[in-house]
Write an enzyme that holds these catalytic residues in place. Sequence first.
Site, short mmCIF file in Angstrom:
data_model
loop_
_atom_site.label_atom_id
_atom_site.label_comp_id
_atom_site.label_asym_id
_atom_site.label_seq_id
_atom_site.Cartn_x
_atom_site.Cartn_y
_atom_site.Cartn_z
N ASP A 1 10.95 -77.27 17.34
CA ASP A 1 10.65 -78.49 16.60
C ASP A 1 9.34 -78.36 15.82
O ASP A 1 9.23 -78.81 14.68
CB ASP A 1 10.55 -79.68 17.55
CG ASP A 1 11.91 -80.08 18.10
OD1 ASP A 1 12.93 -79.59 17.58
OD2 ASP A 1 11.95 -80.88 19.06
N ALA A 2 8.35 -77.71 16.45
CA ALA A 2 7.04 -77.54 15.80
C ALA A 2 7.16 -76.65 14.56
O ALA A 2 6.56 -76.94 13.52
CB ALA A 2 6.05 -76.95 16.79
N SER B 1 44.11 -96.75 9.86
CA SER B 1 43.82 -96.74 11.30
C SER B 1 44.91 -95.93 12.00
O SER B 1 45.88 -95.49 11.38
CB SER B 1 43.77 -98.17 11.84
OG SER B 1 44.97 -98.84 11.52
N LEU B 2 44.77 -95.74 13.30
CA LEU B 2 45.75 -94.97 14.07
C LEU B 2 46.47 -95.85 15.06
O LEU B 2 45.89 -96.79 15.62
CB LEU B 2 45.05 -93.83 14.83
CG LEU B 2 44.38 -92.74 14.00
CD1 LEU B 2 43.73 -91.70 14.91
CD2 LEU B 2 45.36 -92.07 13.06
N LYS C 1 38.05 -88.98 20.67
CA LYS C 1 37.98 -90.19 19.83
C LYS C 1 36.59 -90.80 20.03
O LYS C 1 36.33 -91.45 21.05
CB LYS C 1 39.07 -91.18 20.21
CG LYS C 1 39.10 -92.41 19.32
CD LYS C 1 40.23 -93.36 19.73
CE LYS C 1 40.23 -94.60 18.84
NZ LYS C 1 38.97 -95.40 18.99
N LYS D 1 44.26 -93.71 24.30
CA LYS D 1 43.11 -94.40 24.90
C LYS D 1 42.94 -94.04 26.37
O LYS D 1 43.91 -93.80 27.09
CB LYS D 1 43.30 -95.92 24.78
CG LYS D 1 43.29 -96.44 23.35
CD LYS D 1 41.95 -96.20 22.68
CE LYS D 1 41.80 -96.95 21.38
NZ LYS D 1 41.21 -98.26 21.54
N CYS E 1 37.76 -130.78 12.26
CA CYS E 1 36.96 -130.38 13.43
C CYS E 1 35.89 -129.38 12.98
O CYS E 1 36.17 -128.40 12.30
CB CYS E 1 37.88 -129.74 14.47
SG CYS E 1 37.01 -128.84 15.76
#
Length: 535
Positions: free
Chosen positions: A33-34, A82-83, A115, A313, A431
């Site tokens: 990172d440095a 969509s699936l 997913k 799912k 309402c």
Amino acid sequence: MEQKNKQKIKQLTSQINEHNYAYYVLDQPYLSDAEYDNLFRELESLEKANPALIEPSSPTQRVGHPIKSGFQNYDHEIPMLSLSNAINEQEISEFNKRINKWLDQSKTFYVAEPKIDGLGVSLIYKNGKLIRALTRGDGYSGEDITHNIKTINAVPMILRGENYPSFLEIRGEIFMLKSDFEILNKARAHVGEKLFANARNAAAGSVRQLDPNITSRRKLSIFCYELGASDGLDVNTHWDMLSYLKSIGLPVNPLAKKIDSIDNMILYHQDLEEKRDNIPYEIDGSVIKVDSYTLRSKLGERARSPRWAIAAKFKSKNAETQILDIILQVGRTGVITPVAKIKEVEISGAIISSATLHNQDEIDKKDIRINDYVIVERSGDVIPKIIKVLKEKRPKNTQKFAISDFNWPDPNCKIERIDGEAAYRCINPNCKSRVMGMLEHFCSKNAMNIEGMGPQIVKQLLEVNLLESFDDIYRLKYDDLIKLDRFKDKSAMNLITSINESKTTTFPRFLFGLGIPNVGQHISKILDIHCHSSI
């Protein structure tokens, strides 16, 4: 001297881009990172001293200026459908049987991937340069979020090599690592800001910021998973497409796998579910796709989903909690839904504080009472519901609940149960709760898409009698808003701008926004085509 600086800037840019490729695509970082930070600072310093040499695709230019108002919408070249879902192993097996039957063959090859519970995005490259990024939106058009997507280091501003068509659209999923989500929420708690309910909401909220500086401070990730439109790209299978994406610098999920049988399809899904908690980002299932593009063309698409793919799912997660109260919500059609307010509980990374009770029949069938201890399930990892009452732990102070006994605060409203229906309805067309629901729907993203007109603002404008009907929205003025709580100069101007921009819309969006029973997004589009009536 200028030529020397130009070469040095080019060298540093190349080094930084190569590191991003190694880190995000190959998962083989070779700089600490440095070391990376030192390269980046050196590039920034050189560009600051030589502003004429700054390229728009430079790594230092990922974070741009805030945009002034709402997001512009663009059509997708190819719809982002969509699936269809499979909720158990039997349905996964039935999907495979349907595919083989339609193709009149005994065996089909697939590709399976996790997913991810994130936000769908379309990346558009022209001559190898990122020119636009769109949200999925309603599947047919999405919002321009390019200014925020550029802040994600994993998204290359320029594709690698030269093996790409002049136009290329790639679909991906934006998400936030579990660890980054926890850090973000801790930081928000420290300064008293509202916590995000889950990592998906955090990611979605981050890419829809007007100011990319905010997005850049929230660590977002991406995996690319599908080809959209392209100008002559020659790829024959999904597996080859994933390899191709990786070769041009786009990150793909390393857990993707070729599948050659229904047994391996189910094993892949089961294995993912077992490892779910150890995967560093939220997933809620597996996606299974036919590998061959030729076979995909033969299978075609339904109105809303392709026939060649399915989202399998996972079993819903659940947790024990207690019902604190039961309230009623009125939808825009007057249908009344009882909702249990529960002690907050975490399920699949989301903080759950309420659960739907569906209707009175459901309450009676399960004998659900206020103060009961219950098991709450996040059904489909989206809508929480009560699946079981722990009657052995039932306290003495439980209270039965009946919608018919509920005292509605509005004396003009009358609750009735319609013959032949499970639901109760408020039959008063005026309402306030119904009107609020209708106005919220009209302003929503898939309807008139009025940015900034969310539920709290609609409620506030109703309470001060500035809104009663759809047309009142277009009578709102800056002077009306600036006097109200929640509004300052910028937010008032932004809302008026968004309202004015919504006047340029399409017939399907307007028709859907009216909330006519049984006229959803799909029917609105069909009516538009049939009547040749796009506005």
